[in-house]
Scaffold this motif. Structure first.
Motif, short mmCIF file in Angstrom:
data_model
loop_
_atom_site.label_atom_id
_atom_site.label_comp_id
_atom_site.label_asym_id
_atom_site.label_seq_id
_atom_site.Cartn_x
_atom_site.Cartn_y
_atom_site.Cartn_z
N MET A 108 -41.35 -20.99 -41.62
CA MET A 108 -42.36 -20.63 -40.64
C MET A 108 -43.44 -21.70 -40.65
O MET A 108 -43.80 -22.21 -41.71
CB MET A 108 -42.98 -19.27 -40.97
CG MET A 108 -42.02 -18.12 -40.80
SD MET A 108 -42.75 -16.54 -41.25
CE MET A 108 -42.89 -16.74 -43.03
N MET A 118 -41.14 -19.43 -36.20
CA MET A 118 -39.98 -19.36 -37.10
C MET A 118 -38.95 -20.38 -36.64
O MET A 118 -38.60 -20.44 -35.46
CB MET A 118 -39.41 -17.95 -37.06
CG MET A 118 -38.40 -17.65 -38.13
SD MET A 118 -38.03 -15.89 -38.19
CE MET A 118 -39.44 -15.29 -39.11
N GLY A 178 -42.10 -20.60 -46.36
CA GLY A 178 -41.02 -19.64 -46.18
C GLY A 178 -39.86 -19.91 -47.08
O GLY A 178 -39.76 -20.83 -47.83
N TRP A 227 -34.60 -20.11 -43.33
CA TRP A 227 -35.55 -20.40 -42.28
C TRP A 227 -36.90 -20.75 -42.87
O TRP A 227 -37.16 -20.54 -44.04
CB TRP A 227 -35.71 -19.21 -41.34
CG TRP A 227 -34.45 -18.81 -40.61
CD1 TRP A 227 -33.27 -19.51 -40.54
CD2 TRP A 227 -34.23 -17.62 -39.88
NE1 TRP A 227 -32.35 -18.83 -39.80
CE2 TRP A 227 -32.91 -17.65 -39.37
CE3 TRP A 227 -35.02 -16.51 -39.60
CZ2 TRP A 227 -32.38 -16.63 -38.59
CZ3 TRP A 227 -34.49 -15.50 -38.82
CH2 TRP A 227 -33.17 -15.56 -38.32
N CYS A 249 -36.98 -15.40 -44.35
CA CYS A 249 -36.83 -16.85 -44.46
C CYS A 249 -35.94 -17.22 -45.64
O CYS A 249 -35.05 -18.07 -45.51
CB CYS A 249 -38.19 -17.52 -44.59
SG CYS A 249 -39.12 -17.50 -43.04
#
Length: 111
Positions: free
Chosen positions: A101, A11, A111, A99, A94
């Motif tokens: 991944m 992540m 994400g 964020w 996410c």
């Protein structure tokens, strides 16, 4: 994902989600990360920490591990045990936080 096979993701928080070459910014401090993930049913299990330097948070179908000795976290490792349970929650984490991944095997970012 094959039955019994764990999927390892990293992540990250990209500086510019449209340009992955722009680098990453911190996910936050360990406390900020825990507070953020707690909103998504992801938290420590309450057991005494036995692995020095690593914190493990448990969520539905996954765990998230991060190095506990840092002031700011640049990444966290996600170990997916059950994709059916994990994916909706991880996707929402996410989306809400900006964020991404990255799959450690394929290098694919989502994400």
């Amino acid at each position: 994902m094959a039955k019994g096979k764990k999927r390892i993701l990293v992540m990250i928080h990209p500086r510019d989600p449209e340009d992955m070459l722009a680098g990453n910014i911190p996910l936050g401090t360990p406390k900020e990360l825990c507070d953020t993930l707690a909103k998504f049913n992801t938290a420590p299990d309450g057991a005494k920490v036995t692995r020095l330097g690593t914190m493990v948070l448990h969520g539905p179908g996954y765990t998230i591990e991060y190095a506990s000795g840092h002031d700011e976290l640049m990444q966290a490792m996600v170990v997916v045990n059950n994709m059916d349970f994990a994916w909706p929650v991880l996707s929402k984490i996410c989306k809400v936080n900006g964020w991404k991944m990255q799959d450690t095997e394929s290098g694919q970012i989502f994400g």
